[in-house]
Design a protein around this motif. Structure first.
Motif, short mmCIF file in Angstrom:
data_model
loop_
_atom_site.label_atom_id
_atom_site.label_comp_id
_atom_site.label_asym_id
_atom_site.label_seq_id
_atom_site.Cartn_x
_atom_site.Cartn_y
_atom_site.Cartn_z
N ARG A 107 -4.24 -84.62 11.69
CA ARG A 107 -4.04 -82.84 11.80
C ARG A 107 -4.57 -82.08 12.48
O ARG A 107 -4.32 -80.77 12.45
CB ARG A 107 -3.34 -81.73 10.52
CG ARG A 107 -2.83 -82.93 9.80
CD ARG A 107 -1.54 -82.26 8.61
NE ARG A 107 -1.10 -83.08 7.24
CZ ARG A 107 -0.85 -82.87 5.91
NH1 ARG A 107 -0.88 -81.57 6.27
NH2 ARG A 107 0.32 -83.50 5.58
N PHE A 108 -5.46 -82.42 13.57
CA PHE A 108 -6.60 -81.42 13.98
C PHE A 108 -6.22 -81.27 14.74
O PHE A 108 -5.83 -79.81 15.31
CB PHE A 108 -7.91 -82.52 14.84
CG PHE A 108 -8.11 -81.63 15.50
CD1 PHE A 108 -9.35 -80.52 15.03
CD2 PHE A 108 -8.12 -82.00 17.13
CE1 PHE A 108 -10.03 -79.99 16.49
CE2 PHE A 108 -8.46 -81.48 18.22
CZ PHE A 108 -9.41 -80.45 17.35
N GLN A 109 -4.37 -81.39 16.16
CA GLN A 109 -4.45 -80.47 16.66
C GLN A 109 -3.15 -79.82 16.23
O GLN A 109 -2.93 -78.72 17.05
CB GLN A 109 -2.74 -82.46 17.56
CG GLN A 109 -4.34 -83.17 18.32
CD GLN A 109 -5.03 -82.40 19.49
OE1 GLN A 109 -4.46 -81.34 19.63
NE2 GLN A 109 -6.08 -83.71 19.88
N LEU A 110 -2.49 -80.27 14.99
CA LEU A 110 -1.60 -78.93 14.29
C LEU A 110 -2.64 -77.44 14.77
O LEU A 110 -2.04 -76.71 14.63
CB LEU A 110 -0.79 -79.68 13.18
CG LEU A 110 -0.51 -78.64 12.41
CD1 LEU A 110 0.82 -77.68 13.54
CD2 LEU A 110 0.19 -79.03 10.94
N LEU A 111 -4.40 -78.01 13.97
CA LEU A 111 -5.25 -76.58 13.92
C LEU A 111 -4.84 -76.28 14.91
O LEU A 111 -5.14 -74.87 14.43
CB LEU A 111 -6.49 -77.14 13.07
CG LEU A 111 -7.41 -76.31 12.92
CD1 LEU A 111 -5.73 -75.17 11.56
CD2 LEU A 111 -8.90 -76.78 11.97
N ILE A 112 -5.07 -76.68 16.00
CA ILE A 112 -5.57 -76.20 17.59
C ILE A 112 -4.14 -75.52 17.93
O ILE A 112 -5.03 -74.40 18.15
CB ILE A 112 -6.42 -77.13 18.90
CG1 ILE A 112 -7.19 -77.87 17.78
CG2 ILE A 112 -5.81 -76.79 19.74
CD1 ILE A 112 -8.36 -77.36 18.28
N GLY A 113 -3.06 -76.23 17.64
CA GLY A 113 -1.66 -75.51 18.66
C GLY A 113 -2.07 -74.21 17.38
O GLY A 113 -0.92 -73.46 18.27
N LEU A 114 -1.53 -74.59 16.31
CA LEU A 114 -1.69 -72.85 15.18
C LEU A 114 -2.77 -72.14 15.68
O LEU A 114 -2.01 -70.70 15.73
CB LEU A 114 -1.73 -73.04 13.55
CG LEU A 114 -0.94 -73.64 13.27
CD1 LEU A 114 -1.06 -74.20 11.67
CD2 LEU A 114 0.48 -73.11 13.24
N GLY A 115 -3.60 -72.20 16.69
CA GLY A 115 -5.05 -71.34 16.61
C GLY A 115 -4.52 -70.68 18.06
O GLY A 115 -4.48 -69.36 18.12
N PHE A 116 -3.90 -71.90 18.84
CA PHE A 116 -3.52 -71.22 20.23
C PHE A 116 -2.64 -70.32 20.00
O PHE A 116 -2.12 -68.89 20.92
CB PHE A 116 -3.06 -72.66 21.07
CG PHE A 116 -1.89 -71.82 22.17
CD1 PHE A 116 -2.73 -71.77 23.63
CD2 PHE A 116 -0.95 -72.30 22.39
CE1 PHE A 116 -2.77 -71.39 24.36
CE2 PHE A 116 -0.51 -71.77 24.03
CZ PHE A 116 -1.10 -71.58 24.49
#
Length: 349
Positions: free
Chosen positions: A307-316
């Motif tokens: 879910r790391f990419q999900l975290l990056i997406g939410l931060g973006f």
């Protein structure tokens, strides 16, 4: 008359030094002394990777911030330079690598990256908006699949390994401290070069083309030539970043130039802020911190590391929602709000 000139020179020098903002001195001193207390992992992985990604993202910031052109091919330009260093220089794939000396290999790799970017720019600048993005994305995808399927030149999906920096002055430049200062030097050179170009006649003309291409054309400026030249220049910091990235990991493969890394560079540039070169390095530092530690945090919380990419997406999404100009935009808004009187809304003297 010569005496007046000699007397005035030190004064001009002092005035130039005084014009440097205090924040530059503070950041510069901190970056120079970090190796005195930081671990090898922090120097090599955190800051080394930050400087490298920041250089590649700066090339995108130059195109987008000053030229108004969004490109997803910057990681491709970096990959071209990285592959050329492996092909013309030394690697474990001795049947392909030519073993040429570094003073021929590195300039040649950068030259090929610039020529490649010029050709791509010549195609991309004839479109606008979403079509430019799609063309550069298609080029990035095509290069990824070409390197993956070509074994005669690019060694297919395995790529090249044992691609190491030259040993100059008896220094192992892949050592944590040496590599830290190597990447810091080129990151600083990239930062100040982009700042200088942005205030030079070419940079000012490029910003005019960004704001009103018709008026600039009416004034006699070649709009297409300026845009293509911007692509060519952007390949230099991207290519330097690609070479350093290859040396850091000691290898380069199609995964280095895949679609996800290309999108990551866009995220880094947008999150940091496209208004100023500093934004690219701010975004790169945040990305590296999340990439390095977020997975461990997610696992510690009982969540999947995927879910790391999900975290990056939410931060973006959060950054873009609150600021059109990334973290730098948020900082400028905060400073502007502090500079205004909370009751009248007027600027404080």
């Amino acid at each position: 008359m010569p005496e007046i000139t000699r007397a005035a020179a030190p004064q001009d020098s002092r005035l130039w030094v005084e014009r440097i903002p205090p924040a530059y001195w503070i950041v510069g001193v901190i970056l120079l002394i970090i190796p005195s207390f930081a671990s090898d992992f922090v120097m090599f992985q955190i800051f080394g990777w930050t400087f490298i990604l920041g250089m590649i993202a700066t090339s995108l910031m130059f195109l987008g911030g000053y030229g108004g052109m969004v490109s997803l091919a910057q990681m491709t330009f970096a990959g071209v330079a990285g592959y050329m260093v492996a092909i013309f220089g030394d690697s474990a794939i001795t049947n392909i690598s030519m073993g040429w000396p570094w003073y021929i290999t590195i300039p040649l790799a950068l030259l090929i990256a610039v020529i490649f970017a010029t050709c791509i720019g010549w195609l991309a600048v004839r479109t606008e908006g979403i079509y430019t993005i799609m063309i550069t994305l298609a080029i990035a995808a095509a290069f990824f699949y070409f390197t993956r399927q070509n074994y005669d030149i690019f060694n297919g999906f395995q790529g090249f390994n044992s691609v190491l920096p030259p040993r100059l002055f008896g220094v192992n430049w892949r050592g944590p401290e040496a590599f830290y200062y190597l990447t810091l030097f080129w990151a600083a050179a990239t930062y100040f070069a982009v700042l200088y170009i942005s205030r030079a006649p070419f940079g000012l003309a490029l910003q005019g083309v960004r704001d009103n291409p018709r008026r600039m054309a009416a004034l006699g400026f070649n709009v297409t030539a300026h845009r293509v030249a911007a692509y060519a220049f952007s390949a230099i910091p991207a290519g330097l970043g690609g070479i350093l990235l290859t040396w850091q990991s000691a290898q380069i493969s199609p995964g280095t130039v895949g679609i996800q890394p290309a999108i990551d560079i866009l995220i880094i540039a947008v999150v940091g802020g496209m208004r100023h070169p500093a934004g690219a390095f701010i975004g790169a530092f945040l990305y590296v911190i999340l990439k390095t530690f977020a997975v461990d945090v997610l696992i510690a919380l009982g969540l999947s590391g995927d879910r790391f990419q999900l975290l990056i997406g939410l931060g973006f999404l959060l950054v873009v929602f609150f600021s059109e100009d990334g973290l730098l935009g948020l900082w400028h808004k905060l400073r502007a709000s502090r500079a205004r009187d909370p009751l009248t809304g007027e600027r404080r003297s």
